[in-house]
Design a protein around this motif. Structure first.
Motif, PDB file in Angstrom:
ATOM      1  N   UNK A 140      -3.252  -9.125 -10.720  1.00 29.65           N
ATOM      2  CA  UNK A 140      -4.706  -9.264 -10.396  1.00 29.65           C
ATOM      3  C   UNK A 140      -4.636 -10.030  -9.201  1.00 29.65           C
ATOM      4  N   UNK A 141      -5.643  -9.339  -8.229  1.00 30.44           N
ATOM      5  CA  UNK A 141      -5.893  -9.764  -6.738  1.00 30.44           C
ATOM      6  C   UNK A 141      -7.104 -10.192  -6.327  1.00 30.44           C
ATOM      7  N   UNK A 142      -7.275 -11.449  -5.573  1.00 30.29           N
ATOM      8  CA  UNK A 142      -8.778 -11.944  -5.462  1.00 30.29           C
ATOM      9  C   UNK A 142      -8.734 -12.442  -4.138  1.00 30.29           C
ATOM     10  N   UNK A 143      -9.844 -12.320  -3.432  1.00 33.25           N
ATOM     11  CA  UNK A 143     -10.278 -12.898  -2.065  1.00 33.25           C
ATOM     12  C   UNK A 143     -11.611 -13.598  -2.034  1.00 33.25           C
ATOM     13  N   UNK A 192     -12.734  -7.954   3.869  1.00 32.49           N
ATOM     14  CA  UNK A 192     -12.111  -7.712   5.005  1.00 32.49           C
ATOM     15  C   UNK A 192     -10.900  -8.443   5.089  1.00 32.49           C
ATOM     16  N   UNK A 193     -10.281  -8.848   4.022  1.00 33.50           N
ATOM     17  CA  UNK A 193      -8.864  -9.594   4.160  1.00 33.50           C
ATOM     18  C   UNK A 193      -8.167  -9.069   2.756  1.00 33.50           C
ATOM     19  N   UNK A 194      -6.702  -9.427   2.895  1.00 29.44           N
ATOM     20  CA  UNK A 194      -6.077  -8.950   1.866  1.00 29.44           C
ATOM     21  C   UNK A 194      -6.537  -9.671   0.686  1.00 29.44           C
ATOM     22  N   UNK A 195      -5.952  -9.619  -0.495  1.00 31.38           N
ATOM     23  CA  UNK A 195      -6.297 -10.140  -1.578  1.00 31.38           C
ATOM     24  C   UNK A 195      -5.003 -10.868  -2.347  1.00 31.38           C
ATOM     25  N   UNK A 196      -5.068 -12.016  -2.699  1.00 32.00           N
ATOM     26  CA  UNK A 196      -4.028 -12.922  -3.143  1.00 32.00           C
ATOM     27  C   UNK A 196      -3.602 -12.651  -4.792  1.00 32.00           C
ATOM     28  N   UNK A 197      -2.588 -12.156  -4.854  1.00 32.49           N
ATOM     29  CA  UNK A 197      -1.939 -12.035  -6.508  1.00 32.49           C
ATOM     30  C   UNK A 197      -2.159 -13.193  -7.265  1.00 32.49           C
ATOM     31  N   UNK A 198      -2.792 -12.942  -8.575  1.00 34.78           N
ATOM     32  CA  UNK A 198      -2.764 -13.802  -9.446  1.00 34.78           C
ATOM     33  C   UNK A 198      -2.145 -13.518 -10.790  1.00 34.78           C
ATOM     34  N   UNK A 199      -1.988 -14.373 -11.601  1.00 32.48           N
ATOM     35  CA  UNK A 199      -1.111 -13.858 -12.955  1.00 32.48           C
ATOM     36  C   UNK A 199      -2.320 -13.291 -13.836  1.00 32.48           C
ATOM     37  N   UNK A 200      -3.550 -13.737 -13.510  1.00 28.16           N
ATOM     38  CA  UNK A 200      -4.886 -13.219 -14.597  1.00 28.16           C
ATOM     39  C   UNK A 200      -5.863 -13.290 -13.769  1.00 28.16           C
ATOM     40  N   UNK A 215       4.869   2.884   2.274  1.00 27.29           N
ATOM     41  CA  UNK A 215       6.129   2.045   2.983  1.00 27.29           C
ATOM     42  C   UNK A 215       6.839   2.978   3.653  1.00 27.29           C
ATOM     43  N   UNK A 216       7.471   2.381   4.719  1.00 25.52           N
ATOM     44  CA  UNK A 216       8.559   2.694   5.506  1.00 25.52           C
ATOM     45  C   UNK A 216       9.740   1.951   5.865  1.00 25.52           C
ATOM     46  N   UNK A 217      10.584   2.139   6.765  1.00 25.15           N
ATOM     47  CA  UNK A 217      11.755   1.246   6.997  1.00 25.15           C
ATOM     48  C   UNK A 217      11.214  -0.077   7.527  1.00 25.15           C
ATOM     49  N   UNK A 218       9.960  -0.131   8.186  1.00 29.62           N
ATOM     50  CA  UNK A 218       9.570  -1.142   8.962  1.00 29.62           C
ATOM     51  C   UNK A 218       8.492  -1.983   8.295  1.00 29.62           C
ATOM     52  N   UNK A 219       7.705  -1.146   7.414  1.00 25.93           N
ATOM     53  CA  UNK A 219       6.486  -1.671   6.708  1.00 25.93           C
ATOM     54  C   UNK A 219       6.545  -1.725   5.187  1.00 25.93           C
ATOM     55  N   UNK A 220       6.582  -2.748   4.738  1.00 25.36           N
ATOM     56  CA  UNK A 220       6.580  -3.100   3.186  1.00 25.36           C
ATOM     57  C   UNK A 220       5.033  -3.802   2.818  1.00 25.36           C
ATOM     58  N   UNK A 221       4.739  -3.473   1.550  1.00 21.18           N
ATOM     59  CA  UNK A 221       3.599  -3.852   1.160  1.00 21.18           C
ATOM     60  C   UNK A 221       3.641  -4.399  -0.222  1.00 21.18           C
ATOM     61  N   UNK A 222       2.513  -5.412  -0.483  1.00 15.97           N
ATOM     62  CA  UNK A 222       2.641  -5.897  -1.708  1.00 15.97           C
ATOM     63  C   UNK A 222       1.341  -5.689  -2.491  1.00 15.97           C
ATOM     64  N   UNK A 223       1.391  -6.141  -4.032  1.00 12.62           N
ATOM     65  CA  UNK A 223      -0.001  -5.959  -4.355  1.00 12.62           C
ATOM     66  C   UNK A 223      -1.191  -6.879  -3.824  1.00 12.62           C
ATOM     67  N   UNK A 224      -2.409  -6.342  -3.885  1.00 12.47           N
ATOM     68  CA  UNK A 224      -3.493  -7.138  -2.896  1.00 12.47           C
ATOM     69  C   UNK A 224      -3.528  -6.823  -1.377  1.00 12.47           C
ATOM     70  N   UNK A 225      -2.556  -6.160  -0.885  1.00 12.56           N
ATOM     71  CA  UNK A 225      -2.568  -5.702   0.470  1.00 12.56           C
ATOM     72  C   UNK A 225      -3.573  -4.950   0.875  1.00 12.56           C
ATOM     73  N   UNK A 246     -13.975 -10.470 -19.961  1.00 11.31           N
ATOM     74  CA  UNK A 246     -12.818 -11.180 -20.497  1.00 11.31           C
ATOM     75  C   UNK A 246     -11.737 -11.288 -19.559  1.00 11.31           C
ATOM     76  N   UNK A 247     -10.590 -11.523 -20.302  1.00  8.02           N
ATOM     77  CA  UNK A 247      -9.259 -11.855 -19.568  1.00  8.02           C
ATOM     78  C   UNK A 247      -8.519 -10.651 -19.462  1.00  8.02           C
ATOM     79  N   UNK A 248      -7.899 -10.480 -18.321  1.00  9.89           N
ATOM     80  CA  UNK A 248      -6.714  -9.567 -17.983  1.00  9.89           C
ATOM     81  C   UNK A 248      -5.726 -10.219 -17.299  1.00  9.89           C
TER      82      UNK A 248
END
Length: 145
Positions: free
Chosen positions: A9-12, A16-24, A58-68, A133-135
């Motif tokens: 779950x990702x929030x900002x 216009x910015x990447x979101x920060x991953x959360x557990x819930x 993704x490629x050999x130079x760029x890796x992404x994560x949830x929220x990006x 509710x909660x996710x």
């Protein structure tokens, strides 16, 4: 029957910015993710993108994560963009309804600047919250037909 699961779950606080991953996250009926900049009384209350779509970028130079990609929910095991508008997903305590598939990439898109392309306009989806509710991470996604 479950059709996929939630990875993050990702929030900002700002757009216009990447979101920060959360557990819930707390999702509010007819509004979206509590404290997220994109929440509001409109048709794109929650954005969803699959980790499989993110991995395509993704490629050999760029890796992404949830929220990006500024998605609220990062999913796994479900091809989100194949479902028609109006499809409902039960996730955790919530009920979401698909309202838009893809979107126009804005000029300031950081991903597009880095790679020349962004997956969100083709494979990201948007939903409104029909039941709040909660996710949580690892919650299953049940597609209702």
């Amino acid at each position: 029957m479950t059709d996929g699961k939630i990875i993050s779950i990702n929030i900002s606080k700002t757009k216009g910015v990447k979101k920060i991953p959360q557990d819930k996250g707390v999702f509010i009926e007819n509004f979206g993710l509590k404290d997220d900049a994109h929440a509001g009384n409109w048709h794109r209350q929650v954005s969803l993108l699959a980790i499989e779509s993110i991995n395509k970028m993704e490629n050999e130079n760029i890796k992404f994560k949830p929220g990006d990609f500024a998605e609220n929910l990062t999913t796994e095991g479900i091809k989100l963009y194949d479902f028609p508008l109006g499809t409902k997903f039960e996730i955790g305590e919530c009920l979401l309804e698909i309202t838009q598939i893809g979107k126009k990439c804005h000029d300031g898109c950081e991903i597009k600047k880095m790679t020349g392309y962004c997956i969100m306009p083709k494979e990201g989806i948007f939903a409104k919250v029909l039941r709040g509710g909660l996710i949580k991470s690892d919650d299953f996604i049940k597609v209702l037909v």
